[in-house]
Scaffold this motif. Sequence first.
Motif, PDB file in Angstrom:
ATOM      1  N   ALA A   3       0.843  -1.199   0.000  1.00 39.34           N
ATOM      2  CA  ALA A   3       0.000   0.000   0.000  1.00 39.34           C
ATOM      3  C   ALA A   3       0.874   1.243   0.000  1.00 39.34           C
ATOM      4  O   ALA A   3       1.943   1.262   0.615  1.00 39.34           O
ATOM      5  CB  ALA A   3      -0.905  -0.013   1.226  1.00 39.34           C
ATOM      6  N   PRO A   4       0.427   2.309  -0.698  1.00 37.19           N
ATOM      7  CA  PRO A   4       1.198   3.546  -0.704  1.00 37.19           C
ATOM      8  C   PRO A   4       1.283   4.151   0.702  1.00 37.19           C
ATOM      9  O   PRO A   4       0.340   4.052   1.477  1.00 37.19           O
ATOM     10  CB  PRO A   4       0.430   4.462  -1.650  1.00 37.19           C
ATOM     11  CG  PRO A   4      -0.934   3.878  -1.745  1.00 37.19           C
ATOM     12  CD  PRO A   4      -0.809   2.417  -1.440  1.00 37.19           C
ATOM     13  N   LEU A   5       2.407   4.760   0.995  1.00 32.53           N
ATOM     14  CA  LEU A   5       2.650   5.351   2.310  1.00 32.53           C
ATOM     15  C   LEU A   5       2.630   6.867   2.214  1.00 32.53           C
ATOM     16  O   LEU A   5       3.299   7.456   1.362  1.00 32.53           O
ATOM     17  CB  LEU A   5       4.011   4.896   2.855  1.00 32.53           C
ATOM     18  CG  LEU A   5       4.473   5.541   4.158  1.00 32.53           C
ATOM     19  CD1 LEU A   5       3.560   5.164   5.309  1.00 32.53           C
ATOM     20  CD2 LEU A   5       5.909   5.143   4.458  1.00 32.53           C
ATOM     21  N   ALA A  28      -8.776  12.534   3.317  1.00 32.99           N
ATOM     22  CA  ALA A  28      -8.268  12.623   1.949  1.00 32.99           C
ATOM     23  C   ALA A  28      -7.564  11.359   1.461  1.00 32.99           C
ATOM     24  O   ALA A  28      -7.337  11.216   0.263  1.00 32.99           O
ATOM     25  CB  ALA A  28      -7.307  13.811   1.845  1.00 32.99           C
ATOM     26  N   ARG A  29      -7.227  10.458   2.344  1.00 32.68           N
ATOM     27  CA  ARG A  29      -6.432   9.308   1.903  1.00 32.68           C
ATOM     28  C   ARG A  29      -7.247   8.348   1.053  1.00 32.68           C
ATOM     29  O   ARG A  29      -8.453   8.191   1.206  1.00 32.68           O
ATOM     30  CB  ARG A  29      -5.785   8.592   3.082  1.00 32.68           C
ATOM     31  CG  ARG A  29      -6.716   7.887   3.999  1.00 32.68           C
ATOM     32  CD  ARG A  29      -5.950   7.365   5.197  1.00 32.68           C
ATOM     33  NE  ARG A  29      -6.920   6.887   6.167  1.00 32.68           N
ATOM     34  CZ  ARG A  29      -6.743   5.856   6.930  1.00 32.68           C
ATOM     35  NH1 ARG A  29      -5.613   5.192   6.878  1.00 32.68           N
ATOM     36  NH2 ARG A  29      -7.665   5.481   7.773  1.00 32.68           N
ATOM     37  N   ALA A  30      -6.545   7.696   0.174  1.00 30.80           N
ATOM     38  CA  ALA A  30      -7.155   6.724  -0.733  1.00 30.80           C
ATOM     39  C   ALA A  30      -7.394   5.411   0.014  1.00 30.80           C
ATOM     40  O   ALA A  30      -6.708   5.116   0.995  1.00 30.80           O
ATOM     41  CB  ALA A  30      -6.234   6.489  -1.925  1.00 30.80           C
ATOM     42  N   PRO A  31      -8.357   4.611  -0.451  1.00 28.31           N
ATOM     43  CA  PRO A  31      -8.585   3.308   0.180  1.00 28.31           C
ATOM     44  C   PRO A  31      -7.299   2.478   0.195  1.00 28.31           C
ATOM     45  O   PRO A  31      -6.583   2.398  -0.806  1.00 28.31           O
ATOM     46  CB  PRO A  31      -9.641   2.658  -0.716  1.00 28.31           C
ATOM     47  CG  PRO A  31     -10.360   3.822  -1.332  1.00 28.31           C
ATOM     48  CD  PRO A  31      -9.299   4.871  -1.536  1.00 28.31           C
ATOM     49  N   GLY A  32      -7.002   1.915   1.343  1.00 29.12           N
ATOM     50  CA  GLY A  32      -5.812   1.082   1.495  1.00 29.12           C
ATOM     51  C   GLY A  32      -4.521   1.842   1.719  1.00 29.12           C
ATOM     52  O   GLY A  32      -3.482   1.242   1.964  1.00 29.12           O
ATOM     53  N   LEU A  72      -1.734   4.363  10.538  1.00 31.10           N
ATOM     54  CA  LEU A  72      -3.120   4.013  10.271  1.00 31.10           C
ATOM     55  C   LEU A  72      -3.159   3.259   8.959  1.00 31.10           C
ATOM     56  O   LEU A  72      -2.655   3.760   7.949  1.00 31.10           O
ATOM     57  CB  LEU A  72      -3.979   5.270  10.163  1.00 31.10           C
ATOM     58  CG  LEU A  72      -4.151   6.110  11.440  1.00 31.10           C
ATOM     59  CD1 LEU A  72      -2.906   6.841  11.823  1.00 31.10           C
ATOM     60  CD2 LEU A  72      -5.285   7.068  11.265  1.00 31.10           C
ATOM     61  N   THR A  73      -3.728   2.059   8.972  1.00 37.44           N
ATOM     62  CA  THR A  73      -3.685   1.220   7.780  1.00 37.44           C
ATOM     63  C   THR A  73      -5.052   0.805   7.272  1.00 37.44           C
ATOM     64  O   THR A  73      -5.146   0.165   6.244  1.00 37.44           O
ATOM     65  CB  THR A  73      -2.871  -0.064   8.040  1.00 37.44           C
ATOM     66  OG1 THR A  73      -3.421  -0.725   9.165  1.00 37.44           O
ATOM     67  CG2 THR A  73      -1.417   0.251   8.293  1.00 37.44           C
TER      68      THR A  73
END
Length: 77
Positions: A3-5, A28-32, A72-73
């Motif tokens: 997953a992107p960090l 704002a973060r993308a899923p995953g 947070l993941t």
Amino acid sequence: MQAPLQILDLRQQRCPMVMVETKLAIRARAPGQVLRVLLSDPGSRRDVPRWLDKVGIPYQVLEDEAWLTLQLTDSHT
């Protein structure tokens, strides 16, 4: 595939901006996407994990020495 960090370095910020920036980054973060939050302000080190617990957002503490690092993941909601 990993997953992107995203690293949110808030070590130079103080409350209430730390909480505002953390909430905006979570929304704002993308899923995953993995979000790593770095905190140094004593109030923020206490308040951000407390808020995450309250709203049910899972996190891991990666480091709690010179600064607090939370990861947070979960997928964003």
